[in-house]
Design a protein around this motif. Structure first.
Motif, mmCIF file in Angstrom:
data_model
loop_
_atom_site.group_PDB
_atom_site.id
_atom_site.type_symbol
_atom_site.label_atom_id
_atom_site.label_comp_id
_atom_site.label_asym_id
_atom_site.label_seq_id
_atom_site.Cartn_x
_atom_site.Cartn_y
_atom_site.Cartn_z
ATOM 1 N N TRP A 145 0.845 -1.181 0.000
ATOM 2 C CA TRP A 145 0.000 0.000 0.000
ATOM 3 C C TRP A 145 0.887 1.240 0.000
ATOM 4 C CZ3 TRP A 145 -5.195 0.152 -0.615
ATOM 5 C CH2 TRP A 145 -5.896 -1.039 -0.487
ATOM 6 N N TYR A 146 0.575 2.191 -0.889
ATOM 7 C CA TYR A 146 1.355 3.426 -0.997
ATOM 8 C C TYR A 146 0.478 4.606 -0.589
ATOM 9 C CZ TYR A 146 4.870 0.740 -3.493
ATOM 10 O OH TYR A 146 5.833 -0.185 -3.830
ATOM 11 N N SER A 147 1.076 5.504 0.185
ATOM 12 C CA SER A 147 0.337 6.648 0.710
ATOM 13 C C SER A 147 0.587 7.888 -0.129
ATOM 14 C CB SER A 147 0.746 6.920 2.162
ATOM 15 O OG SER A 147 0.181 8.136 2.621
ATOM 16 N N THR A 148 -0.468 8.704 -0.265
ATOM 17 C CA THR A 148 -0.323 9.949 -1.016
ATOM 18 C C THR A 148 0.438 11.010 -0.224
ATOM 19 O OG1 THR A 148 -2.470 10.720 -0.213
ATOM 20 C CG2 THR A 148 -2.435 9.569 -2.333
ATOM 21 N N ILE A 149 0.709 10.778 1.071
ATOM 22 C CA ILE A 149 1.489 11.747 1.844
ATOM 23 C C ILE A 149 2.925 11.273 2.042
ATOM 24 C CG2 ILE A 149 -0.540 12.675 3.013
ATOM 25 C CD1 ILE A 149 0.229 11.050 5.484
ATOM 26 N N SER A 150 3.308 10.245 1.306
ATOM 27 C CA SER A 150 4.686 9.757 1.407
ATOM 28 C C SER A 150 5.604 10.583 0.515
ATOM 29 C CB SER A 150 4.757 8.287 0.990
ATOM 30 O OG SER A 150 4.576 8.167 -0.412
ATOM 31 N N ASP A 151 6.898 10.444 0.743
ATOM 32 C CA ASP A 151 7.886 11.159 -0.067
ATOM 33 C C ASP A 151 7.919 10.652 -1.505
ATOM 34 O OD1 ASP A 151 8.590 12.686 2.100
ATOM 35 O OD2 ASP A 151 10.241 11.381 2.712
ATOM 36 N N ASP A 152 7.336 9.481 -1.757
ATOM 37 C CA ASP A 152 7.336 8.928 -3.115
ATOM 38 C C ASP A 152 6.359 9.661 -4.038
ATOM 39 O OD1 ASP A 152 9.235 6.900 -2.665
ATOM 40 O OD2 ASP A 152 7.707 5.633 -1.729
ATOM 41 N N ASN A 153 5.401 10.367 -3.469
ATOM 42 C CA ASN A 153 4.404 11.069 -4.283
ATOM 43 C C ASN A 153 5.036 12.318 -4.888
ATOM 44 O OD1 ASN A 153 2.142 12.040 -5.517
ATOM 45 N ND2 ASN A 153 0.945 12.329 -3.632
ATOM 46 N N HIS B 289 8.793 5.416 -14.123
ATOM 47 C CA HIS B 289 9.963 5.718 -13.305
ATOM 48 C C HIS B 289 9.610 6.131 -11.886
ATOM 49 C CE1 HIS B 289 11.899 5.657 -17.215
ATOM 50 N NE2 HIS B 289 11.104 6.624 -17.632
ATOM 51 N N THR B 290 8.337 5.986 -11.494
ATOM 52 C CA THR B 290 7.943 6.356 -10.145
ATOM 53 C C THR B 290 7.945 5.135 -9.240
ATOM 54 O OG1 THR B 290 5.625 6.067 -10.800
ATOM 55 C CG2 THR B 290 6.536 8.299 -10.904
ATOM 56 N N TYR C 257 5.766 1.841 -10.052
ATOM 57 C CA TYR C 257 5.843 2.237 -11.458
ATOM 58 C C TYR C 257 4.868 1.420 -12.297
ATOM 59 C CZ TYR C 257 8.869 -1.912 -11.519
ATOM 60 O OH TYR C 257 9.380 -3.185 -11.376
ATOM 61 N N LEU C 258 4.519 2.009 -13.441
ATOM 62 C CA LEU C 258 3.623 1.331 -14.373
ATOM 63 C C LEU C 258 4.402 0.384 -15.271
ATOM 64 C CD1 LEU C 258 1.345 4.307 -15.544
ATOM 65 C CD2 LEU C 258 0.679 2.433 -14.037
ATOM 66 N N THR C 259 3.794 -0.728 -15.591
ATOM 67 C CA THR C 259 4.360 -1.662 -16.570
ATOM 68 C C THR C 259 3.326 -1.892 -17.663
ATOM 69 O OG1 THR C 259 3.576 -3.582 -15.314
ATOM 70 C CG2 THR C 259 5.825 -2.794 -14.864
ATOM 71 N N VAL D 117 7.185 24.708 -31.497
ATOM 72 C CA VAL D 117 6.787 24.276 -30.156
ATOM 73 C C VAL D 117 6.367 22.813 -30.208
ATOM 74 C CG1 VAL D 117 4.391 25.058 -30.489
ATOM 75 C CG2 VAL D 117 5.304 24.795 -28.164
ATOM 76 N N ARG D 118 6.685 22.116 -29.141
ATOM 77 C CA ARG D 118 6.196 20.749 -28.977
ATOM 78 C C ARG D 118 5.816 20.558 -27.510
ATOM 79 N NH1 ARG D 118 12.016 17.551 -29.819
ATOM 80 N NH2 ARG D 118 12.839 17.965 -27.720
ATOM 81 N N VAL D 119 4.775 19.781 -27.274
ATOM 82 C CA VAL D 119 4.283 19.575 -25.921
ATOM 83 C C VAL D 119 4.845 18.270 -25.368
ATOM 84 C CG1 VAL D 119 2.190 20.924 -26.271
ATOM 85 C CG2 VAL D 119 2.172 18.487 -26.806
ATOM 86 N N VAL D 120 4.977 18.236 -24.034
ATOM 87 C CA VAL D 120 5.526 17.083 -23.325
ATOM 88 C C VAL D 120 4.474 16.599 -22.339
ATOM 89 C CG1 VAL D 120 7.464 16.222 -21.956
ATOM 90 C CG2 VAL D 120 7.805 18.163 -23.512
ATOM 91 N N ASP D 121 4.274 15.262 -22.273
ATOM 92 C CA ASP D 121 3.214 14.744 -21.407
ATOM 93 C C ASP D 121 3.783 14.056 -20.166
ATOM 94 O OD1 ASP D 121 4.099 12.221 -22.194
ATOM 95 O OD2 ASP D 121 2.362 11.773 -23.448
ATOM 96 N N LEU D 122 2.902 13.452 -19.377
ATOM 97 C CA LEU D 122 3.304 12.805 -18.130
ATOM 98 C C LEU D 122 4.247 11.634 -18.351
ATOM 99 C CD1 LEU D 122 -0.064 12.742 -16.128
ATOM 100 C CD2 LEU D 122 1.987 14.045 -15.561
ATOM 101 N N GLN D 123 4.220 11.058 -19.545
ATOM 102 C CA GLN D 123 5.140 9.963 -19.857
ATOM 103 C C GLN D 123 6.559 10.453 -20.105
ATOM 104 O OE1 GLN D 123 2.767 6.955 -22.623
ATOM 105 N NE2 GLN D 123 2.715 9.025 -23.466
#
Length: 808
Positions: free
Chosen positions: A258-266, A279-280, A283-285, A514-520
Motif C-alpha cells: 500500500w502506498y500513501s499519497t502523503i509519502s515522499d514517493d508522491n 519511473h515512479t 511504477y507502471l508496466t 513548439v512541442r508539448v511534453v506529457d506525463l510519460q
C-alpha cells in the motif's frame, strides 16, 4: 533667599531616603514576587471537574473534530504564550492530524512545565523557515504559541481503522512575561466518534474503465464523509497496484504494498493525487508486448482507500477500483492556434469591432491618433505564406496548445474528438484532455511542459535559462523546456528585439516551433511550426503596377471567365506597366491563386502594397462575391494611400451593408465614399426593369459608356433580349461623399423593347451609377454600380485610361 531654598530641599530628600531604607530593612521581598497566570477553557464541548461537581452528564459523545477556545489572565504581567497537548485514554501524549509533532523528549519544555509531563505540541517560531520540517532539530521551533484556540482532530478509530467511541484529554497552559506558568493546566475530556468515510478513485482525466492509457497518468482520489458540521478532509489516501487476468482474477505475485499519497514517493504536491509513470514508486508496466505490440492477457488494477482525520479507514466498494491497460506508443500532438496568433504594427491591424464579442474582449490593442487599432491574424500572401508589414513597434503573439485541450461541451459531456474546426479553437470549452497524435484517442495523460524554439535556437526566456531548462535531441537540436505553469503560459509576445527590421526590399523570415511534453515524458515528434514573413512598408510613391482581382463565379451563360478576363485585359491594353490577375474563386492557370487564411482572407496587405491600383470585379449578377472577406487587406491598402476600382452589380448593396455591420466597421466603406452605414439603391429585375442602356459621363475627361448588345452580342443573354440591364446599383445624392462620374442613362419611354413608364424614366434617369472619392490619404476609390465587362470595350478602355492618368 535662593541659597536657603536649595538647602531646605536637600535636607528633605535626605530625610525621605533614610525613611525608605529603614522601612525596607529586614523584609523578605515576597511582597513583589511574580504571580502566575490563570487559564480556563471557554468552549462548551467536553467536560472537566466542574462538570462532575455540577452533576452534568459526562457520557456525551462528540464529533471527533473540536474547535477549543481558551482565555488566560495575569494579575501582574502579560500573557506571552500558550502550550497545549492531547492525551489518550491512558494519559499518554499523542500527535493529532494538524499537530503532528510533539515534544516527547522534553527538550523544548521548560523545567517548570515538565512537572506536568511532556508531549506538548511543537510550533514554528515567528519568522522561521517553514520549509524545514518540525522534527528536524535545525528548525527554529518552540512549544509556545500565540493561538487562542486549536482545531483538534481527536482519534476515533481502533488499531485497524474501524470507527469506535474513544476518550481523549486536551490540556492547555499559559506563560507570562516573567516565565511563570499556570499552576495547573486547563483541561477537558472528550469522548468522540467518526463515521466511516467512503473513497473513490479515478484519474485526473477521468475513469479509464478498462481502456488503454499511456505510461504516465495521475491517480485522483476523493472522499465522502457523513460526520455532521465538518468539511470532509482526508488524512491520507492509499492505493495498491496489481495485475488481473481477463476474468478479473488477481494474478499471484503482482500485488504491491500500500502506498500513501502523503509519502515522499508522491511526486505531486496534492494529497488527492499520485503520479504514476515508468519511473515512479510504484511504477507502471505495459500490458502489451513491447516488441510485437500484441496485448497480454492482463490488465492493471488499482485499489484505493482513505483514512479520515480521526483515523477511520474506508472499506472497499465498486468506487475504490479502476482498471486499465497500459499501452506503449502514445504521444501528444502540438498545435499553434491560428485564431490566437496575431500581430499589431502601424501597417498591420484592424480598426473595427464590438468590444462585447468574445474575440475582441481579449484582442490586444493600441490607440493611434485617437483610433483603436486591434491586433489581427497574419495574412496569407499569394504564395501561401503568413505575412505582416513591419514597423518598429511590432508585437506578434503566438499561442499554442495541444489536441484535446479544447472541446465542445454539451449536456455535461465533452466532445474532444473534433480537431478540424480550427476557427472555433481555442474559443470552445477547455476540457484539458490529451489526444494521441495518431489515433486521436484520449490516453488519460496531462501536458507537463513545452519545448520551444525561435529562429533555429532555443527560445530566450531569462527566468528559465537554457543552462538549467534546456533539452537537446539526439540530432543536436536544442529546445528550451518550460513547465506549463511558467509565467509564459502558452503564449509568447515577440517584439522588435526578436524581430529586427527587414533588410533591403525583401521580407524577413522567422520561425517559431513548439512541442508539448506529457506525463510519460514523451514529446511530440512533429512539432507545431509557425513560419512567417515580415515585409518592409512600401510608400505609395514607390508602388507600381495594377492588380486585377477576379471574383466572378465562372458561368458560361452569365459570366464566362475567359471572356471577362479578355475584357479587363483590353481595358488595360494601353498601360505599359505590370498587370497581375488574381483569381479569388478558382485556381486558374496563368493567374495568381492564393490560399485563404483562418478568417477566409486571401488578399494580404504585403501583396497589395506593391500595386498602384487594384481593380476588383464581381460581374456575375447572380453572385454577391467575397468582398466581405477581403475587408482587412483592402482597408489597410486604402488607408495607406492605395487606389481602387470596384465593378459590381445590384448585389453591392447587401455586401457593403454586411461589411459596414450597422456602422461598426466604417473605415472601408467611408474610404470608398459611402456613409458609415451605406444606403444604396438598386434594380433587380432583368425581365421587366432592364432600363439601363448607357452610363452618361458627368465629369470632365470621361466619355459616355454604352451597354454592349446587338453586334457583337453581350455575354449576358438577357441584355441582348431586353436591350438593357436591370441588375445594377445607383447612389442617391447625400448618401455618398464622392464626385459623380456617370449617371444612369435610361431607356427612353416608348422604346420598342420593354420600355419604362414616364414615372420610371423620371425616377431612374440621371441617378448616379459611378463616382470617385479622393481621400485625405490621397487614395482614390472608383465605385461602379454596374459590371464594367457588360459595357463596350473601346469605351471602358478609354475610361480606364482616364483613371490610370489620375492615379499613376
Amino acid at each position: 533667599m535662593q541659597v536657603k531654598s536649595i538647602k531646605l530641599l536637600s535636607i528633605i530628600m535626605i530625610t525621605l531616603s533614610a525613611i525608605l531604607l529603614l522601612s525596607g530593612c529586614g523584609k523578605s521581598g515576597s511582597r513583589f514576587a511574580n504571580q502566575p497566570p490563570t487559564i480556563r477553557i471557554t468552549s462548551f464541548e467536553g467536560w472537566d471537574s466542574t462538570y462532575v461537581t455540577a452533576g452534568y452528564d459526562t457520557s456525551l459523545v462528540y464529533t471527533f473534530q473540536q474547535r477549543i477556545y481558551w482565555h488566560a489572565t495575569d494579575p501582574d504581567g502579560i500573557i506571552t504564550g500558550y502550550a497545549f497537548r492531547v492525551l489518550d485514554e491512558n494519559n499518554n501524549p499523542i500527535p493529532t492530524p494538524g499537530y503532528d509533532y510533539i515534544d516527547t523528549t522534553g527538550e523544548l519544555t521548560p523545567d517548570n512545565l515538565l512537572a506536568f509531563g511532556t508531549g506538548w505540541v511543537i510550533h514554528y517560531m515567528q519568522g522561521a523557515d517553514q520549509n524545514i520540517p518540525l522534527d528536524d532539530p535545525s528548525a527554529r521551533r518552540t512549544i509556545w504559541t500565540s493561538q487562542k484556540y486549536a482545531v483538534i482532530n481527536f482519534p476515533s478509530a481502533d488499531a485497524y481503522g474501524n470507527p469506535i467511541d474513544k476518550s481523549s484529554r486536551f490540556e492547555v497552559v499559559a506563560i507570562d512575561n516573567r516565565g511563570a506558568i499556570t499552576p495547573q493546566p486547563a483541561w477537558r475530556n472528550f469522548c468522540t466518534h467518526s463515521d466511516r468515510p467512503t473513497c473513490s478513485i479515478t484519474t485526473t482525466k477521468g475513469n479509464p474503465n478498462n481502456q488503454e492509457v499511456g505510461s504516465g497518468l495521475k491517480l485522483s482520489f476523493a472522499m465522502k464523509d457523513t460526520d455532521p458540521f465538518i468539511t470532509p478532509v482526508p488524512y491520507q489516501y492509499e492505493f495498491q497496484m496489481m495485475k488481473v487476468d481477463s476474468q478479473g482474477n488477481v494474478i499471484p505475485g503482482t500485488e504491491s504494498d500500500w502506498y500513501s499519497t502523503i509519502s515522499d514517493d508522491n511526486r505531486t504536491d496534492k494529497i488527492n493525487e499520485y503520479l504514476l509513470t515508468k519511473h515512479t514508486t510504484p511504477y507502471l508496466t505495459y500490458d502489451y508486448d513491447e516488441q510485437t505490440g500484441q496485448p497480454l492477457q492482463q490488465r492493471t488494477r488499482v485499489t484505493a482507500r482513505v483514512t479520515d482525520l480521526a483515523g477511520v479507514v474506508s472499506i472497499p466498494d465498486t468506487n475504490t477500483v479502476i482498471n486499465f491497460r497500459v499501452r506503449p506508443g502514445f504521444r501528444p500532438e502540438s498545435i499553434i492556434y491560428p485564431t490566437k496568433t496575431y500581430a499589431l504594427t502601424n501597417h498591420h491591424f484592424e480598426d473595427y469591432g464590438d468590444d462585447t464579442t468574445p474575440e475582441l474582449t481579449v484582442l490586444p490593442r493600441t490607440i493611434t491618433q485617437g483610433s483603436i487599432h486591434y491586433a489581427t491574424p497574419l495574412f496569407k500572401d499569394f504564395e501561401g505564406k503568413y505575412t505582416a508589414v513591419y514597423s518598429p513597434n511590432i508585437k506578434l503573439w503566438v499561442r499554442w496548445g495541444w489536441w484535446g485541450e479544447y472541446g465542445d461541451v454539451r449536456d455535461n459531456s465533452a466532445d474532444y474528438g473534433d480537431t478540424t474546426n480550427l476557427i472555433a479553437m481555442p474559443y470552445g470549452k477547455k476540457v484539458d484532455v490529451v489526444l494521441d497524435s495518431k489515433t486521436r484517442k484520449n490516453y488519460f495523460s496531462e501536458i507537463t511542459a513545452f519545448d520551444i524554439r525561435f529562429d533555429g535556437e532555443p527560445y530566450n526566456y531569462p527566468p528559465f535559462p537554457f543552462s538549467q531548462n534546456g533539452v537537446t535531441d539526439q540530432d543536436g537540436k536544442r529546445w528550451l523546456r518550460i513547465p506549463t505553469n511558467s509565467p509564459l503560459g502558452q503564449t509568447v509576445v515577440l517584439t522588435s528585439g526578436q524581430l529586427p527590421a527587414p533588410v533591403g526590399t525583401g521580407p524577413g523570415k522567422h520561425t517559431f516551433e513548439v512541442r508539448v511534453v506529457d506525463l510519460q515524458d514523451e514529446y511530440d515528434h512533429t512539432p507545431a511550426v509557425f513560419t512567417f514573413y515580415l515585409h518592409p512598408y512600401i510608400e505609395p510613391a514607390n508602388r507600381n503596377g495594377v492588380l486585377i482581382v477576379d471574383d466572378d463565379v465562372d458561368s458560361p451563360n452569365q459570366a464566362p471567365d475567359a471572356l471577362i478576363d479578355e475584357k479587363y485585359a483590353n481595358m488595360l491594353s494601353d498601360y505599359t506597366g505590370p498587370v497581375d490577375v488574381y483569381s479569388r474563386r478558382t485556381h486558374v492557370k496563368g493567374k495568381i491563386n492564393a490560399e485563404e487564411d483562418i478568417r477566409g482572407r486571401s488578399l494580404a496587405f504585403s501583396d497589395l502594397q506593391k500595386y498602384k491600383l487594384v481593380i476588383y470585379h464581381s460581374d456575375n449578377i447572380n453572385d454577391t462575391g467575397n468582398l466581405l472577406y477581403e475587408l482587412d487587406g483592402l482597408s489597410l491598402f486604402m488607408m495607406k494611400g492605395g487606389n481602387m476600382v470596384i465593378s459590381h452589380s445590384h448585389r453591392l448593396s447587401p455586401i457593403l451593408s454586411e461589411i459596414a455591420d450597422s456602422g461598426t466597421r466604417p473605415t472601408f466603406v467611408t474610404n470608398l465614399g459611402f456613409e458609415s452605414n451605406p444606403k444604396i439603391g438598386f434594380l433587380n429585375d432583368n425581365n421587366r426593369s432592364a432600363f439601363f442602356q448607357n452610363a452618361v459621363a458627368c465629369m470632365a475627361g470621361y466619355e459616355n459608356m454604352h451597354l454592349q448588345y446587338g453586334t457583337p452580342p453581350s455575354f449576358l443573354n438577357m441584355v441582348n433580349l431586353r436591350h438593357g440591364l436591370g441588375t445594377l446599383s445607383y447612389f442617391e445624392e447625400g448618401h455618398y461623399t464622392g464626385e459623380a462620374i456617370y449617371k444612369f442613362g435610361c431607356k427612353p419611354v416608348g422604346y420598342e423593347i420593354y420600355p419604362p413608364t414616364n414615372d420610371q424614366y423620371n425616377f431612374y434617369n440621371g441617378k448616379t451609377v459611378a463616382f470617385r472619392k479622393v481621400n485625405p490619404s490621397n487614395s482614390r476609390a472608383y465605385v461602379f454600380g454596374f459590371p464594367l465587362s457588360l459595357m463596350k470595350d473601346s469605351e471602358t478602355k478609354a475610361m480606364m485610361n482616364k483613371i490610370l492618368s489620375e492615379v499613376m
